[in-house]
Enzyme design. Sequence first.
Site, PDB file in Angstrom:
ATOM      1  N   SER B 125       0.846  -1.199   0.000  1.00 39.95           N
ATOM      2  CA  SER B 125       0.000   0.000   0.000  1.00 39.95           C
ATOM      3  C   SER B 125       0.876   1.242   0.000  1.00 39.95           C
ATOM      4  CB  SER B 125      -0.862  -0.017   1.258  1.00 39.95           C
ATOM      5  OG  SER B 125      -1.388   1.250   1.535  1.00 39.95           O
ATOM      6  N   TYR B 149      -0.482  -0.323  10.252  1.00 36.60           N
ATOM      7  CA  TYR B 149      -0.780  -0.982   8.973  1.00 36.60           C
ATOM      8  C   TYR B 149       0.355  -0.737   7.969  1.00 36.60           C
ATOM      9  CZ  TYR B 149      -3.255  -1.446   4.426  1.00 36.60           C
ATOM     10  OH  TYR B 149      -3.630  -1.768   3.144  1.00 36.60           O
ATOM     11  N   LYS B 153       2.884  -3.523   6.321  1.00 39.87           N
ATOM     12  CA  LYS B 153       3.057  -3.685   4.868  1.00 39.87           C
ATOM     13  C   LYS B 153       4.525  -3.473   4.484  1.00 39.87           C
ATOM     14  CE  LYS B 153      -1.277  -4.370   3.302  1.00 39.87           C
ATOM     15  NZ  LYS B 153      -1.695  -5.623   2.651  1.00 39.87           N
TER      16      LYS B 153
HETATM   17  N1  LIG Z   1      -8.560  -1.196  -1.522  1.00 43.51           N
HETATM   18  C1  LIG Z   1      -7.548  -0.338  -1.404  1.00 43.51           C
HETATM   19  O1  LIG Z   1      -7.706   0.889  -1.581  1.00 43.51           O
HETATM   20  C2  LIG Z   1      -6.182  -0.856  -1.075  1.00 43.51           C
HETATM   21  C3  LIG Z   1      -5.112   0.038  -1.111  1.00 43.51           C
HETATM   22  C4  LIG Z   1      -3.854  -0.431  -0.797  1.00 43.51           C
HETATM   23  C5  LIG Z   1      -3.669  -1.764  -0.446  1.00 43.51           C
HETATM   24  N2  LIG Z   1      -4.735  -2.619  -0.395  1.00 43.51           N
HETATM   25  C6  LIG Z   1      -4.492  -4.012  -0.030  1.00 43.51           C
HETATM   26  O2  LIG Z   1      -5.007  -4.842  -1.024  1.00 43.51           O
HETATM   27  C7  LIG Z   1      -5.529  -6.041  -0.443  1.00 43.51           C
HETATM   28  C8  LIG Z   1      -6.958  -6.258  -0.873  1.00 43.51           C
HETATM   29  O3  LIG Z   1      -7.708  -5.099  -0.552  1.00 43.51           O
HETATM   30  P1  LIG Z   1      -9.286  -5.097  -0.542  1.00 43.51           P
HETATM   31  O4  LIG Z   1      -9.710  -3.706  -0.814  1.00 43.51           O
HETATM   32  O5  LIG Z   1      -9.820  -6.222  -1.330  1.00 43.51           O
HETATM   33  O6  LIG Z   1      -9.553  -5.378   1.011  1.00 43.51           O
HETATM   34  P2  LIG Z   1     -10.783  -6.148   1.666  1.00 43.51           P
HETATM   35  O7  LIG Z   1     -10.809  -5.762   3.104  1.00 43.51           O
HETATM   36  O8  LIG Z   1     -12.005  -5.939   0.848  1.00 43.51           O
HETATM   37  O9  LIG Z   1     -10.333  -7.677   1.526  1.00 43.51           O
HETATM   38  C9  LIG Z   1      -9.378  -8.258   2.380  1.00 43.51           C
HETATM   39  C10 LIG Z   1      -9.864  -9.673   2.668  1.00 43.51           C
HETATM   40  O10 LIG Z   1      -8.927 -10.288   3.562  1.00 43.51           O
HETATM   41  C11 LIG Z   1      -9.696 -11.098   4.420  1.00 43.51           C
HETATM   42  N3  LIG Z   1      -8.957 -11.377   5.660  1.00 43.51           N
HETATM   43  C12 LIG Z   1      -8.668 -10.515   6.663  1.00 43.51           C
HETATM   44  N4  LIG Z   1      -8.055 -11.162   7.644  1.00 43.51           N
HETATM   45  C13 LIG Z   1      -7.949 -12.459   7.265  1.00 43.51           C
HETATM   46  C14 LIG Z   1      -7.417 -13.616   7.898  1.00 43.51           C
HETATM   47  N5  LIG Z   1      -6.850 -13.555   9.101  1.00 43.51           N
HETATM   48  N6  LIG Z   1      -7.451 -14.784   7.219  1.00 43.51           N
HETATM   49  C15 LIG Z   1      -8.015 -14.863   5.998  1.00 43.51           C
HETATM   50  N7  LIG Z   1      -8.552 -13.794   5.354  1.00 43.51           N
HETATM   51  C16 LIG Z   1      -8.523 -12.595   6.001  1.00 43.51           C
HETATM   52  C17 LIG Z   1     -10.944 -10.304   4.703  1.00 43.51           C
HETATM   53  O11 LIG Z   1     -11.988 -11.151   5.179  1.00 43.51           O
HETATM   54  C18 LIG Z   1     -11.230  -9.695   3.356  1.00 43.51           C
HETATM   55  O12 LIG Z   1     -12.141 -10.493   2.611  1.00 43.51           O
HETATM   56  C19 LIG Z   1      -5.334  -5.900   1.055  1.00 43.51           C
HETATM   57  O13 LIG Z   1      -4.130  -6.559   1.415  1.00 43.51           O
HETATM   58  C20 LIG Z   1      -5.185  -4.421   1.252  1.00 43.51           C
HETATM   59  O14 LIG Z   1      -4.401  -4.134   2.400  1.00 43.51           O
HETATM   60  C21 LIG Z   1      -5.980  -2.193  -0.718  1.00 43.51           C
END
Ligand SMILES: NC(=O)c1ccc[n+]([C@@H]2O[C@H](COP(=O)([O-])OP(=O)(O)OC[C@H]3O[C@@H](n4cnc5c(N)ncnc54)[C@H](O)[C@@H]3O)[C@@H](O)[C@H]2O)c1
Lengths: 327, 327
Positions: B125, B149, B153
């Site tokens: 991120s 967080y 990361k």
């Molecule tokens: N969406 C954004 O703007 C953004 C920006 C930067 C980074 N990210 C990263 O991209 C990835 C995906 O993002 P997203 O928007 O789909 O997030 P999201 O929260 O929609 O999805 C993350 C998923 O991880 C699952 N999860 C959490 N803890 C868990 C565990 N202990 N075991 C198994 N599953 C678990 C959650 O249930 C969820 O379904 C994440 O790693 C997030 O940190 C997202």
Amino acid sequence: MHILILGAAGMVGRKLLDRLVRDCRLGGETITRFTLHDVVAPEAPAGTGVPVSLSASDFSLPGEAERLVAARPDVIVHLAAIVSGEAEADFDKGYRINLDGTRRLFDAVRAIGDGYRPRLVFTSSIAVFGAPMPDAIGDEYLTAPLTSYGTQKAIGELLLSDYTRRGIFDGVGIRLPTICVRPGKPNKAASGFFSGIIREPLAGQEAILPVSDGVRHWHASPRAAIGFLLHAATIDGARLGDRRNLTMPGVAVTVAEQIEALRRVAGDAVAARIRHQPDPVIERIVAGWPRGFDPRRAIELGFTAEPDFETIIRAHIEDELGGRIAA
Amino acid sequence: MHILILGAAGMVGRKLLDRLVRDCRLGGETITRFTLHDVVAPEAPAGTGVPVSLSASDFSLPGEAERLVAARPDVIVHLAAIVSGEAEADFDKGYRINLDGTRRLFDAVRAIGDGYRPRLVFTSSIAVFGAPMPDAIGDEYLTAPLTSYGTQKAIGELLLSDYTRRGIFDGVGIRLPTICVRPGKPNKAASGFFSGIIREPLAGQEAILPVSDGVRHWHASPRAAIGFLLHAATIDGARLGDRRNLTMPGVAVTVAEQIEALRRVAGDAVAARIRHQPDPVIERIVAGWPRGFDPRRAIELGFTAEPDFETIIRAHIEDELGGRIAA
Ligand SMILES: NC(=O)c1ccc[n+]([C@@H]2O[C@H](COP(=O)([O-])OP(=O)(O)OC[C@H]3O[C@@H](n4cnc5c(N)ncnc54)[C@H](O)[C@@H]3O)[C@@H](O)[C@H]2O)c1
Ligand SMILES: NC(=O)c1ccc[n+]([C@@H]2O[C@H](COP(=O)([O-])OP(=O)(O)OC[C@H]3O[C@@H](n4cnc5c(N)ncnc54)[C@H](O)[C@@H]3O)[C@@H](O)[C@H]2O)c1
């Protein structure tokens, strides 16, 4: 003031302790207790009236860090680590001691959790940087290590800043330059020759130079390192803001400049004891190392190193050789 | 080709799966199996002949990662994480899932140890960066996060590079921009308004803007994010060298520019549904966030994002609203 030193039996730890025993004070406060810890039993310092607790164990084992911080030291100086070569050769040991051990120590402070908030000094390394790098690496340059040791130190830095930001302790991380002249026997560190080519000739022995004399690197004396640690132990943490890790000042010199300085300080006969015998393995490792820094933040915050390499050599002659050079 | 997706029930995971099911192929190879994992039971995709294994558990618990990689997936897409706000509110949970879980996953691959070397895509991120920062953060800028967080990361990134360097897997880390327009209900992330001020007005609802419209930030659409993941899953790892983590391209715009783009795409009545109601807490958080990047490496390596914010809005209207705007 109660001071806990982890890695107290190491080169830096012993020199720090000598200095603290001599001063009896740190940052204007009287030292009331030392706790010295190492996996190798640390020696009790001679000639101090201050109570000393000695402790020997692997600090990375579960429960050890908790035991060490239970007495609530005011200052924790965390020097315990396995070095670059060993962390590279033994993946599990490196991660266990350098990463898990450090994190367990940090978590042990957190577990006390009643407002206890010691100063925690962490000794990082310029190994957190990896090629490609500019000749003078600035304070905002990416930490992209090329060794597991550097990775473990870079992670320790990140944890140090986050735990400090959360008020768990008041952390100061210092990235030590290569300490030169390292006293004692030659060791197997790939960086060993930077000290060897000064230490051995001054002691009347031949030294091997395994790289080209155009190699540039970043040095500070053991004396400077102790100065960094004392300043890191006492500086007002608020002056650092959220970025708790600082590249320490040092001297950027080529090996040719090191040898020239040796010649000026000790004469031609001493400098002639260096024999060039290229080692492609060491040459390749060293090619990935930093050549120099522009450590403005640390300088502004009052950390000071030697002005030049001659001063580093003279410090070695004074501190380790009683002023005498082997003719 | 067997693909394992961790965090498959999340926003990015579901969109990635839709795309892979549609393509049936990844990087010229036929997909022969999906393993979908999440702590929330993931849904089986409709209309695919490819065998799908579904699995629900906390991947950070001992033994879970080993179980997941035992079937030796060729590509592991690691999306599982708890987000910024939760990792800040719950120290232990954030470190356990985002750091320990990631490390256990990496170690589970290592434990197989017979030459198995999957592609591992890690979603980092822009939260790995923290103020002070330049307006356009370059590829060599220090990762100095200001949240737990971001710290977790950044540590994942360091481990990814080191494990890759050691040949344990072939890692590619991508620093996602803020994904905008995030579909679905408003969530409590401090960044939620960046999507909300577009999504809600287009759906005929009022949106609250809690910060000044001069705030500049870095965005990419969900569609672009899926493109990043597919490219990260298939790019020749050797092209990345030792630095395995890349800032993804995106669009740097101020909130005022976002609103202007909305007006151009959807008209004055839609843009008028945004109400400015300053929230000092969110303003302070957002002040510590990146404003933009100069992600040259990723662009040179073929990662592509939208050219402007209007295109991001149009992608949302096409992909989520079936082309219809609430007048
Ligand atoms: N969406 C954004 O703007 C953004 C920006 C930067 C980074 N990210 C990263 O991209 C990835 C995906 O993002 P997203 O928007 O789909 O997030 P999201 O929260 O929609 O999805 C993350 C998923 O991880 C699952 N999860 C959490 N803890 C868990 C565990 N202990 N075991 C198994 N599953 C678990 C959650 O249930 C969820 O379904 C994440 O790693 C997030 O940190 C997202
Ligand atoms: N000397 C340098 O050039 C240099 C440069 C950069 C960073 N550093 C760092 O500075 C610190 C001190 O360096 P040094 O030169 O004194 O190193 P050193 O090897 O002389 O001392 C380190 C000490 O840590 C102890 N130790 C190792 N594992 C331990 C464990 N599991 N439990 C308890 N003690 C353990 C060792 O026994 C040793 O006494 C180290 O963290 C090192 O990584 C040193």
